[in-house]
Design an enzyme around this catalytic site. Structure first.
Site, PDB file in Angstrom:
ATOM      1  CD  GLN A   1      -2.679  -1.053   2.644  1.00 34.51           C
ATOM      2  OE1 GLN A   1      -2.463  -1.976   3.420  1.00 34.51           O
ATOM      3  NE2 GLN A   1      -3.508  -0.068   2.965  1.00 34.51           N
TER       4      GLN A   1
ATOM      5  CG  PHE B   1      -8.784  -5.891   4.039  1.00 39.79           C
ATOM      6  CD1 PHE B   1      -9.890  -5.170   3.627  1.00 39.79           C
ATOM      7  CD2 PHE B   1      -8.504  -7.091   3.412  1.00 39.79           C
ATOM      8  CE1 PHE B   1     -10.725  -5.648   2.622  1.00 39.79           C
ATOM      9  CE2 PHE B   1      -9.325  -7.573   2.402  1.00 39.79           C
ATOM     10  CZ  PHE B   1     -10.439  -6.857   2.008  1.00 39.79           C
TER      11      PHE B   1
ATOM     12  CD  GLU C   1      -0.731   2.422   6.774  1.00 39.37           C
ATOM     13  OE1 GLU C   1      -1.848   1.977   7.088  1.00 39.37           O
ATOM     14  OE2 GLU C   1      -0.292   3.514   7.189  1.00 39.37           O
TER      15      GLU C   1
ATOM     16  NE  ARG D   1      -6.998   6.743  12.176  1.00 40.38           N
ATOM     17  CZ  ARG D   1      -7.697   7.698  11.571  1.00 40.38           C
ATOM     18  NH1 ARG D   1      -8.994   7.805  11.785  1.00 40.38           N
ATOM     19  NH2 ARG D   1      -7.123   8.543  10.749  1.00 40.38           N
TER      20      ARG D   1
ATOM     21  CG  PHE E   1      -4.667   2.980  11.652  1.00 42.48           C
ATOM     22  CD1 PHE E   1      -3.823   2.194  10.895  1.00 42.48           C
ATOM     23  CD2 PHE E   1      -4.112   4.048  12.342  1.00 42.48           C
ATOM     24  CE1 PHE E   1      -2.459   2.473  10.814  1.00 42.48           C
ATOM     25  CE2 PHE E   1      -2.752   4.335  12.276  1.00 42.48           C
ATOM     26  CZ  PHE E   1      -1.922   3.552  11.503  1.00 42.48           C
TER      27      PHE E   1
ATOM     28  CB  THR F   1      -3.470  10.544  13.360  1.00 41.83           C
ATOM     29  OG1 THR F   1      -2.704   9.341  13.268  1.00 41.83           O
ATOM     30  CG2 THR F   1      -4.945  10.210  13.438  1.00 41.83           C
TER      31      THR F   1
ATOM     32  CB  ALA G   1      -5.771   7.246   6.860  1.00 44.35           C
TER      33      ALA G   1
ATOM     34  CD  GLU H   1      -9.296   3.159   7.827  1.00 42.77           C
ATOM     35  OE1 GLU H   1      -9.168   4.355   7.492  1.00 42.77           O
ATOM     36  OE2 GLU H   1      -8.549   2.602   8.635  1.00 42.77           O
TER      37      GLU H   1
HETATM   38  N1  MTE Z   1     -11.625  -2.628   0.183  1.00 44.85           N
HETATM   39  C1  MTE Z   1     -11.115  -3.687  -0.471  1.00 44.85           C
HETATM   40  N2  MTE Z   1     -11.874  -4.313  -1.376  1.00 44.85           N
HETATM   41  N3  MTE Z   1      -9.865  -4.158  -0.208  1.00 44.85           N
HETATM   42  C2  MTE Z   1      -9.054  -3.567   0.741  1.00 44.85           C
HETATM   43  O1  MTE Z   1      -7.927  -4.004   0.952  1.00 44.85           O
HETATM   44  N4  MTE Z   1      -8.858  -1.775   2.436  1.00 44.85           N
HETATM   45  C3  MTE Z   1      -9.580  -0.896   3.354  1.00 44.85           C
HETATM   46  C4  MTE Z   1     -10.619  -0.069   2.593  1.00 44.85           C
HETATM   47  N5  MTE Z   1     -11.393  -0.903   1.731  1.00 44.85           N
HETATM   48  C5  MTE Z   1      -9.574  -2.439   1.464  1.00 44.85           C
HETATM   49  C6  MTE Z   1     -10.871  -1.991   1.111  1.00 44.85           C
HETATM   50  C7  MTE Z   1      -8.723   0.018   4.093  1.00 44.85           C
HETATM   51  S1  MTE Z   1      -7.956  -0.546   5.486  1.00 44.85           S
HETATM   52  C8  MTE Z   1      -8.579   1.331   3.736  1.00 44.85           C
HETATM   53  S2  MTE Z   1      -7.675   2.400   4.660  1.00 44.85           S
HETATM   54  C9  MTE Z   1      -9.187   1.865   2.524  1.00 44.85           C
HETATM   55  O2  MTE Z   1      -9.919   0.875   1.804  1.00 44.85           O
HETATM   56  C10 MTE Z   1      -8.092   2.418   1.618  1.00 44.85           C
HETATM   57  O3  MTE Z   1      -8.571   2.867   0.420  1.00 44.85           O
HETATM   58  P1  MTE Z   1      -9.231   4.322   0.217  1.00 44.85           P
HETATM   59  O4  MTE Z   1      -8.483   5.257   1.098  1.00 44.85           O
HETATM   60  O5  MTE Z   1      -9.019   4.561  -1.218  1.00 44.85           O
HETATM   61  O6  MTE Z   1     -10.662   4.184   0.631  1.00 44.85           O
HETATM   62  N1  HPA Z   2      -4.392   5.732   9.400  1.00 49.58           N
HETATM   63  C1  HPA Z   2      -3.804   4.800   8.633  1.00 49.58           C
HETATM   64  N2  HPA Z   2      -2.518   4.736   8.477  1.00 49.58           N
HETATM   65  C2  HPA Z   2      -1.751   5.636   9.105  1.00 49.58           C
HETATM   66  C3  HPA Z   2      -2.303   6.623   9.905  1.00 49.58           C
HETATM   67  C4  HPA Z   2      -3.694   6.674  10.057  1.00 49.58           C
HETATM   68  O1  HPA Z   2      -4.242   7.531  10.758  1.00 49.58           O
HETATM   69  N3  HPA Z   2      -1.291   7.368  10.403  1.00 49.58           N
HETATM   70  C5  HPA Z   2      -0.165   6.804   9.898  1.00 49.58           C
HETATM   71  N4  HPA Z   2      -0.435   5.769   9.114  1.00 49.58           N
HETATM   72 MO1  MOS Z   3      -6.244   1.166   6.199  1.00 46.32          MO
HETATM   73  S1  MOS Z   3      -5.979   0.236   8.007  1.00 46.32           S
HETATM   74  O1  MOS Z   3      -5.745   2.707   6.884  1.00 46.32           O
HETATM   75  O2  MOS Z   3      -4.904   0.613   5.374  1.00 46.32           O
END
Ligand code: MTE
Ligand code: HPA
Ligand code: MOS
Length: 763
Positions: free
Chosen positions: A195, A226, A230, A308, A342, A438, A507, A717
């Protein structure tokens, strides 16, 4: 708006045509990596003998800490994590050595010939024990307001307790992997499932001892992450990079499901110790909480995750006197890491559990007590951020109306009176989820947009596609700016040569940050094209118009008063090229007005909040401990959605992941820190049969000022929190069967039967 646009990857996924890393046939000379993993949780290495393993024909190289040309360090926030341990082993499953061989079988064989001698050391797995020993990565953190001690002393009622939540396995379909390919000179390309392209690039360069611009990162898409990629991907990418760098051959690191589950970090289990003071109406007057995050062996993202959790520990409620303390505990488990939410779900669970207890004690309705404490606009969070776009009262009222709440409560009461084996319960939960990293500096992003000669468009951002369909959202944004169909736009892989220094896609900020950067780039191109359109409309239609009156719409460009006298987008692009006008632009976006003072525990860490409420109705089988979810109703305030179907998919997926966390996903270790639930037969994630019988999700549009790209809001999230309503519904149902029942987390059938102990005496 764009409801006709669907999930751009959907048809590819459905037909099995989307490409993932290591899907292709092997490259010429490709080597396969297998690892010696630590069998013990904490030990001093006394000897590592690879001589017998090296002699196996087909084994090309065995790599250990000694082989690293650069720095043996993959830590970021705190530099405390070696790629391979030199002296001290910190968790079961930690990689100690890597074998590179011509095939996987030979590599496995060689791993078995490596002799590791060690002296075992005492290990800690429990966060409370670690806290007592002051075993953490940094000092205890605190966010406070008011006078908690006095308020607790003066409160008409008080309660105290301990609340525990457990970990969660990411269970992405695509396991951790990286294909590293050496290039000319000392350069290397990493096809990595991360990620965070910037982090992998920087840390791989540190391990190899070469400049960052010698490492190229390429991420086509991830088969789910998910949060587990990261930071979780970095170690495996560095392993592959090191292998390829030292052998000058392509190296594939690809964990099996079993390996992945055994040795990668998970959601942080939390133990929280709390005291609460409240009045006879159930209004919370004082809250004192200590959050202990079980961080595992190395810092990883634990500090930010703890933070968080602290930021969300009051969830959606105004609490005048509050002291939130947090400590990230160092234990001998694999380093726990980011997982959807998170830390927020862990913090929110505690206060919701407390509200359930207060409501029970005072015999107040669960919806009423939440309304009673809910934030109102003008309130401030414990860290001083003003609440300005809160519609909780409205949302609760809509929820009550939609679910016919009073009638539902009555029906549940009647059902419970007439049934002994089956009991029903209702759980209600609101959410206020802060959007922004954050870690303020991460709230920035870049995009590069090219318009090619035929009017087709290529967009690169630092964002990573992982199934959330960020690509579709970015395409929608660019299409909207340039007034062309979404299908004319291709959103590219995330590649460090096109977009450098990219923040992780995390995030829930992916579309805010990358969408805005792409919007800005596209607007620059549009501005240049507008100048050309003025000239072209004059040439072609003898129109004299000023740039402000030019409209880009549905692949056509025209004067707003005369849509028929238009030029098409491709024609305009060819004209612009002939006029030697640049058809590319770079866009940069940073989220405005963010700051946070860690020492004072105050600031404005979030750009905006996402709000919503959920109600679950469940039926528990008190004989078997099983349950069904009769109905889950969600009211989700969603700004101006970019794509309703994608958002609905995100809400549904997040809810199921939340339900899985608190009702079935049960992680087991033995007393030596060996993980016992490392495959789907012992670790149960939700399946199709665990869906609520009825799932009603209403997305409520709003014109929130703070919302981000084209008024949309982060969605990835926050909805996970709705899943927790099922736990509280089960808790309520259990109490119908046995007054003092206290469900432990997660609410598996086993946990249900344990809390109902004695209900069905044997014999
Ligand atoms: N949706 C799918 N299908 N697969 C994923 O791995 N990750 C989740 C969410 N939705 C995820 C998902 C997480 S932990 C985050 S932080 C956000 O997607 C990241 O993507 P976005 O910031 O573009 O929403
Ligand atoms: N969310 C997800 N990932 C992060 C964050 C957060 O707030 N801060 C640093 N990495
Ligand atoms: Mo999502 S736990 O911030 O990759």
């Amino acid at each position: 708006m764009n409801s006709a646009v669907f999930h751009l990857s959907g048809p590819l996924h459905l037909c099995g045509k989307s490409h993932f890393i290591a899907d292709e046939p092997p490259l010429q000379g490709q080597l396969y990596a297998k690892f010696l993993f630590s069998p013990v949780a904490h030990a001093q290495i006394s000897n590592l003998d690879i001589s017998a393993a090296e002699k196996i024909p087909g084994v090309i190289k065995i790599i250990t800490a000694d082989s690293i040309p650069g720095e043996n360090q993959i830590g970021t926030v705190v530099k405390d994590e070696p790629l391979f341990p030199e002296t001290e082993i910190m968790y079961v499953g930690q990689p100690i050595a890597m074998v590179l061989a011509e095939n996987e079988y030979l590599a496995e064989l060689a791993v078995k010939k490596i002799v590791l001698k060690y002296k075992e050391l005492p290990a800690i797995f429990d966060p409370e024990e670690a806290y007592k020993e002051k075993q953490g990565y940094i000092q205890e953190r605190i966010i406070a307001r008011g006078d908690v001690e006095t308020a607790l002393k003066n409160a008409p009622f008080t309660l105290s307790g301990k609340t525990e939540t457990s970990g969660q396995e990411h269970f992405y379909l695509e396991s951790q992997r990286c294909l590293a390919v050496p290039m000319e000179n000392s350069r290397i390309i990493l096809h990595t499932a991360t990620q965070s392209t910037m982090e992998v690039q920087e840390i791989a360069s540190r391990i190899l001892g070469i400049p960052v611009n010698d490492v190229i990162i390429e991420v086509p898409r991830l088969g789910g992450a998910f949060g587990g990629k990261e930071r979780g991907a970095t170690i495996w990418a560095c392993m592959a990079a090191l292998g390829a760098f030292l052998t000058q051959k392509p190296v594939l690191v690809k964990l099996t499901r079993d390996e992945d589950m055994h040795l990668t970090g998970k959601r942080h289990p939390f133990t929280s110790l709390w005291k609460v003071g409240f009045d006879e109406h159930g209004k919370i007057l004082a809250y004192d909480i200590l959050l202990l995050a079980n961080g595992g062996a190395y810092t990883d993202l634990s500090i930010a995750i703890l933070e968080r959790a602290m930021f969300h520990s009051e969830n959606a409620y105004y609490i005048p006197n509050i002291k939130i303390k947090g400590f990230a505990c160092k234990t001998n488990l694999p380093p726990n890491t980011a997982f959807r939410g998170f830390g927020a779900p862990q913090g929110i669970f505690v206060i919701e559990n407390i509200l359930a207890k207060i409501a029970e004690q005072l015999k107040i309705d669960p919806l009423e007590i939440r309304l009673q404490n809910a934030y109102q606009n003008g309130d401030k969070t414990p860290y001083g951020q003003e609440i300005s776009d809160c519609r909780l009262t409205d949302l609760f009222n809509i929820l009550a109306e939609k679910t016919n709440y009073l009638a539902l409560k009555q029906a549940v009461e009647v059902f419970n009176k007439n049934n002994t084996r089956f009991k029903r319960g209702i759980g209600i939960i609101p959410v206020k989820f802060g959007i922004s990293f954050t870690t303020t500096l991460l709230n920035q992003g870049s995009a590069l947009v090219w318009v090619y000669i035929d009017g087709s468009v290529s967009v690169s951002t630092g964002g990573v596609e992982m199934g959330q369909e960020l690509s579709t959202k970015v395409a929608i944004v660019v299409a909207k700016v340039l007034g062309i169909p979404v299908h004319q736009i291709r959103v590219e892989s995330s590649n460090s040569q096109r977009i450098g220094n990219a923040s992780p896609t995390a995030a829930s900020t992916g579309s805010d940050i990358n969408g805005n950067a792409a919007r800005i780039a596209a607007e620059k191109i549009k501005m240049a094209l507008t100048e050309c359109a003025v000239k072209l409309l004059k040439q072609k239609h003898q129109l004299n118009v000023s740039p402000e009156d030019i409209v880009f719409k549905e692949g056509k460009v025209f004067y707003k008063e005369n849509p028929d006298a238009c030029v098409n987008f491709e024609e305009l692009v060819r004209f612009a090229h002939s006029e030697r006008v640049p058809l590319a632009a770079y866009g940069y976006y940073k989220t405005p007005a963010l700051w946070f003072d860690r020492d004072k525990g105050s600031g404005n860490p979030f750009h905006y909040f996402v709000w919503g409420v959920a109600l679950a109705e469940v039926e528990m089988d008190t004989l078997l401990g099983e349950h069904k979810i009769i109905k889950l109703t969600v009211m989700h305030e969603n700004g101006q959605t970019l794509n309703e179907e994608i958002d609905r998919g995100q809400i549904e997926g997040a809810i199921m992941q939340g339900i899985g966390w608190c009702t079935m996903e049960d992680l087991k270790w033995n007393e030596k820190g060996v993980y016992l639930s490392a495959n789907p037969s012992t670790y149960k994630i939700p399946g199709i049969r665990n869906l609520p019988e009825e799932l009603e999700i209403e997305m409520i549009p709003s014109a929130t000022e703070e919302a981000s790209v084209f008024g949309s809001k982060g969605i990835g999230e926050p909805p996970l929190i709705y899943g927790l309503s099922v736990f509280f519904a089960l808790q309520a149902a259990a109490k119908e069967a046995k007054k003092d029942a206290e469900l432990s987390f997660p609410a598996t059938p086993e946990s249900v039967l344990q809390c109902l102990d004695g209900l069905y005496p044997i014999g």
